[in-house]
Design a protein around this motif. Sequence first.
Motif, mmCIF file in Angstrom:
data_model
loop_
_atom_site.group_PDB
_atom_site.id
_atom_site.type_symbol
_atom_site.label_atom_id
_atom_site.label_comp_id
_atom_site.label_asym_id
_atom_site.label_seq_id
_atom_site.Cartn_x
_atom_site.Cartn_y
_atom_site.Cartn_z
ATOM 1 N N LEU A 213 33.289 54.062 38.659
ATOM 2 C CA LEU A 213 32.978 54.495 37.315
ATOM 3 C C LEU A 213 33.747 53.677 36.128
ATOM 4 C CD1 LEU A 213 32.843 58.377 38.056
ATOM 5 C CD2 LEU A 213 30.893 56.668 37.598
ATOM 6 N N SER A 214 34.851 53.293 36.344
ATOM 7 C CA SER A 214 35.864 52.850 35.385
ATOM 8 C C SER A 214 35.872 51.422 35.355
ATOM 9 C CB SER A 214 37.118 53.490 35.546
ATOM 10 O OG SER A 214 37.868 53.105 36.485
ATOM 11 N N GLY A 215 35.857 50.776 36.726
ATOM 12 C CA GLY A 215 35.964 49.241 36.854
ATOM 13 C C GLY A 215 37.548 49.053 36.758
ATOM 14 N N GLU A 216 38.386 49.931 36.880
ATOM 15 C CA GLU A 216 39.821 49.749 36.935
ATOM 16 C C GLU A 216 40.375 48.714 37.909
ATOM 17 O OE1 GLU A 216 43.974 52.691 37.967
ATOM 18 O OE2 GLU A 216 41.916 53.409 37.681
ATOM 19 N N PHE A 217 41.314 47.961 37.544
ATOM 20 C CA PHE A 217 41.912 47.008 38.453
ATOM 21 C C PHE A 217 43.244 46.996 38.122
ATOM 22 C CE2 PHE A 217 39.777 44.058 35.650
ATOM 23 C CZ PHE A 217 40.861 43.115 35.509
ATOM 24 N N SER A 218 44.324 46.387 38.917
ATOM 25 C CA SER A 218 45.642 45.933 38.267
ATOM 26 C C SER A 218 45.999 44.685 39.156
ATOM 27 C CB SER A 218 46.458 47.029 38.749
ATOM 28 O OG SER A 218 46.618 47.539 40.085
ATOM 29 N N GLU A 219 46.914 44.232 38.742
ATOM 30 C CA GLU A 219 47.607 42.853 38.961
ATOM 31 C C GLU A 219 49.019 42.930 39.530
ATOM 32 O OE1 GLU A 219 44.818 39.922 36.471
ATOM 33 O OE2 GLU A 219 46.292 41.252 35.466
ATOM 34 N N LEU A 220 49.497 42.225 40.584
ATOM 35 C CA LEU A 220 50.734 42.496 40.899
ATOM 36 C C LEU A 220 51.649 41.303 40.544
ATOM 37 C CD1 LEU A 220 51.366 44.416 43.640
ATOM 38 C CD2 LEU A 220 49.108 44.117 43.317
ATOM 39 N N SER A 221 51.225 40.124 40.134
ATOM 40 C CA SER A 221 52.369 39.289 39.459
ATOM 41 C C SER A 221 51.682 38.202 38.768
ATOM 42 C CB SER A 221 52.947 38.569 40.539
ATOM 43 O OG SER A 221 52.135 37.695 41.240
ATOM 44 N N PRO A 222 52.225 37.651 37.534
ATOM 45 C CA PRO A 222 51.488 36.676 36.676
ATOM 46 C C PRO A 222 51.012 35.751 37.602
ATOM 47 C CG PRO A 222 53.657 37.369 35.621
ATOM 48 C CD PRO A 222 53.540 37.953 37.154
ATOM 49 N N MET A 223 51.595 35.170 38.691
ATOM 50 C CA MET A 223 51.350 33.935 39.468
ATOM 51 C C MET A 223 49.827 33.985 40.090
ATOM 52 S SD MET A 223 53.560 31.875 42.122
ATOM 53 C CE MET A 223 52.859 30.256 42.844
ATOM 54 N N THR A 224 49.666 35.445 40.584
ATOM 55 C CA THR A 224 48.502 35.702 41.323
ATOM 56 C C THR A 224 47.565 36.528 40.420
ATOM 57 O OG1 THR A 224 49.481 37.858 42.216
ATOM 58 C CG2 THR A 224 49.801 35.837 43.350
ATOM 59 N N SER A 225 47.709 36.610 39.313
ATOM 60 C CA SER A 225 46.738 37.314 38.347
ATOM 61 C C SER A 225 45.493 36.735 38.201
ATOM 62 C CB SER A 225 47.652 37.447 36.765
ATOM 63 O OG SER A 225 47.343 35.961 36.092
ATOM 64 N N LEU A 226 44.506 37.520 37.701
ATOM 65 C CA LEU A 226 43.236 36.881 37.510
ATOM 66 C C LEU A 226 42.956 35.623 36.259
ATOM 67 C CD1 LEU A 226 40.261 36.994 38.189
ATOM 68 C CD2 LEU A 226 40.158 39.083 36.296
ATOM 69 N N LYS A 227 43.893 36.102 35.248
ATOM 70 C CA LYS A 227 43.863 34.898 34.252
ATOM 71 C C LYS A 227 44.437 33.723 34.879
ATOM 72 C CE LYS A 227 44.960 34.001 29.563
ATOM 73 N NZ LYS A 227 45.644 34.721 28.160
ATOM 74 N N THR A 228 45.366 33.636 35.557
ATOM 75 C CA THR A 228 45.945 32.252 36.226
ATOM 76 C C THR A 228 44.823 31.797 36.985
ATOM 77 O OG1 THR A 228 48.194 33.343 36.039
ATOM 78 C CG2 THR A 228 47.621 31.344 37.718
ATOM 79 N N PHE A 229 44.156 32.585 37.913
ATOM 80 C CA PHE A 229 43.128 32.232 38.768
ATOM 81 C C PHE A 229 41.890 31.393 37.759
ATOM 82 C CE2 PHE A 229 39.074 32.040 41.084
ATOM 83 C CZ PHE A 229 39.585 31.792 42.388
ATOM 84 N N ILE A 230 41.546 32.369 36.835
ATOM 85 C CA ILE A 230 40.257 31.722 36.097
ATOM 86 C C ILE A 230 40.692 30.618 35.019
ATOM 87 C CG2 ILE A 230 38.864 32.348 33.946
ATOM 88 C CD1 ILE A 230 38.041 33.716 36.875
ATOM 89 N N THR A 231 41.859 30.441 34.530
ATOM 90 C CA THR A 231 42.275 29.357 33.721
ATOM 91 C C THR A 231 42.601 28.086 34.523
ATOM 92 O OG1 THR A 231 43.519 30.790 32.268
ATOM 93 C CG2 THR A 231 43.953 28.813 32.092
ATOM 94 N N SER A 232 42.955 28.379 35.756
ATOM 95 C CA SER A 232 43.144 27.158 36.614
ATOM 96 C C SER A 232 41.582 26.514 37.143
ATOM 97 C CB SER A 232 43.925 27.565 37.923
ATOM 98 O OG SER A 232 44.011 26.551 38.867
ATOM 99 N N LEU A 233 40.798 27.438 37.455
ATOM 100 C CA LEU A 233 39.373 27.072 37.729
ATOM 101 C C LEU A 233 38.723 26.267 36.488
ATOM 102 C CD1 LEU A 233 37.089 26.900 39.613
ATOM 103 C CD2 LEU A 233 36.553 29.158 38.776
#
Length: 245
Positions: A213-233
């Motif tokens: 219902l909420s789409g909630e998610f969390s990340e464990l560290s900056p190195m493995t974050s979604l933003k790091t992944f998306i920016t790298s791609l």
Amino acid sequence: MTLDLADYKQKTHKAVKEFWGNRDAAKERQLALGKADQGERAGVTSGKNMDGFLSLIIDIVNLNGLSHADIHMNRAMLTLPGFFRPTKLWDLLVLHRGELIAAVELKSQVGSFGNNFNNRTEEAIGTAHDLWTAYREGALGNQPRPFIGWLMMVEDAPGSRRAVRDASPHFPVLEEFQGASYLSRYDLLCQKLMREGLYSSACLLASPREAALSGEFSELSPMTSLKTFITSLAGHIASEASRLA
């Protein structure tokens, strides 16, 4: 160069909702047909659970200069040659002018954390090592290194956050693994996959079952974050778009 991150946070919330919603819908369909799989498998067999993340990756490719690239999601077009085995099936491939621009694997784990962690680890390491060895041996032709990505979503639950003990009677377990939860171990895995050059970027997301219902998610560290992944791609796509222009 300005990168377009495709409003990735909002789209990821939507992808998470779809992930849990598709799992629940698959279970309900199987129950209605009297063919329910055991355990969590009923929510996996629909094969559509990570489609929202695929859509986000496609948006990143299209918005950063390679809208004319060939983006493959059809099973018949997702095979790449290997070195230790003949071929490997990926989840998404981006090709342009006969060159592999990007290959991405999307994985998830819900429940059964102890049973599946080692399998996921061995699969991730083996897949990347096989591809890079094939690349070194010329299986992809004479081209620059592609982007190789690994994105993992794990259920955020007491079982995935609980400290885990390991037995190693002859030599001590590495300090970072001692008492680490399965989520922490996945985070360490992603970091090490990148440090060893096996993946261009590896991302770990954690999400509770209630996130349908909420789409909630969390990340464990900056190195493995979604933003790091998306920016790298996005950076890789933009760079390749300029090179191939």
